[in-house]
Motif scaffolding. Structure first.
Motif, short mmCIF file in Angstrom:
data_model
loop_
_atom_site.label_atom_id
_atom_site.label_comp_id
_atom_site.label_asym_id
_atom_site.label_seq_id
_atom_site.Cartn_x
_atom_site.Cartn_y
_atom_site.Cartn_z
N TRP A 134 49.40 9.43 66.40
CA TRP A 134 49.11 10.84 67.28
C TRP A 134 48.90 10.70 68.81
CZ3 TRP A 134 45.04 12.76 63.30
CH2 TRP A 134 45.98 13.31 62.12
N ARG A 135 48.47 9.43 69.12
CA ARG A 135 48.38 9.23 70.66
C ARG A 135 49.60 9.03 71.27
NH1 ARG A 135 42.94 5.91 69.50
NH2 ARG A 135 41.48 7.68 70.06
N ILE A 136 50.76 8.32 70.54
CA ILE A 136 51.95 7.98 71.07
C ILE A 136 52.67 9.51 71.28
CG2 ILE A 136 54.28 7.45 70.37
CD1 ILE A 136 52.82 4.79 69.00
N SER A 137 52.49 10.54 70.01
CA SER A 137 52.98 11.84 70.11
C SER A 137 52.17 12.26 71.52
CB SER A 137 52.65 12.63 68.97
OG SER A 137 53.34 12.37 68.00
N GLY A 138 51.06 12.09 71.62
CA GLY A 138 50.24 12.68 73.02
C GLY A 138 50.86 12.11 74.19
N VAL A 139 51.36 10.97 74.27
CA VAL A 139 51.71 10.19 75.40
C VAL A 139 53.28 11.07 75.81
CG1 VAL A 139 53.06 8.42 76.41
CG2 VAL A 139 50.93 8.27 75.50
N ILE A 140 54.03 11.33 74.82
CA ILE A 140 55.43 12.01 74.70
C ILE A 140 55.07 13.42 75.19
CG2 ILE A 140 57.41 12.96 73.28
CD1 ILE A 140 57.04 10.39 71.57
N ARG A 141 54.12 14.23 74.77
CA ARG A 141 53.79 15.53 75.21
C ARG A 141 53.29 15.52 76.38
NH1 ARG A 141 50.17 17.35 71.05
NH2 ARG A 141 51.89 18.66 70.31
N ALA A 142 52.46 14.56 76.92
CA ALA A 142 52.15 14.48 78.38
C ALA A 142 53.35 14.38 79.28
CB ALA A 142 50.95 13.30 78.71
#
Length: 159
Positions: free
Chosen positions: A17-25
């Motif tokens: 989920w943090r990797i997905s957050g980085v992509i979203r960011a």
């Protein structure tokens, strides 16, 4: 009083989920950068750029650090003979009961990030909708899929 479901999803879900957050960011910062460039080209007010940067920082922190932790702490599930119970939600806690008699089929899915961390999600399909148990260890996801499928067949035969 009903007890909450006991099973947690994998702690590796936090990383996913943090990797997905980085992509979203990255996507959000691309939009912010584009807006700032356009504001500069068309000589817009500088305070809008400052607000966009502040919002970008806040949303980056939320998507990468805070939301994944809160989401993982709240996510629980439990499979019983007659139902599947799911609990999720960061701000609004949702508890869902899926009767086994309503289950039509069960899938496991893996995207590239989940596959890299040896995780899979279980999707339970009913006639009306689908329910997901995210980010389980691959073996646990396969076992859960087979177990729910078996319970759904037994319930269906009893009807």
């Amino acid at each position: 009083m009903l007890t909450e479901p006991q099973n947690r999803i994998s702690s590796k879900a936090l990383t996913v989920w943090r990797i997905s957050g980085v992509i979203r960011a990255v996507v959000e910062w691309s939009i912010v950068a584009t807006a700032i460039v356009l504001l500069h080209i068309f000589e817009g007010p500088q305070w809008i750029s400052i607000i966009l940067i502040i919002l970008g920082v806040i949303f980056t922190i939320l998507h990468i650090l805070i939301f994944p932790s809160l989401r993982w702490k709240r996510w629980r599930y439990e499979v019983r003979e007659e139902e599947l119970e799911l609990q999720e939600g960061i701000f609004i806690r949702t508890r869902t009961l899926v009767p086994m008699v309503r289950v039509q089929h069960v899938d496991t899915v893996q995207g590239p990030i989940l596959r890299n961390y040896k995780l899979a999600s279980v999707i339970v399909h009913t006639a009306a909708t689908m329910h997901t148990v995210p980010a389980l260890d691959e073996i646990e996801a396969d076992e859960l899929r087979h177990y729910i499928s078996k319970l759904a067949r037994v319930v269906e035969e009893d009807v």
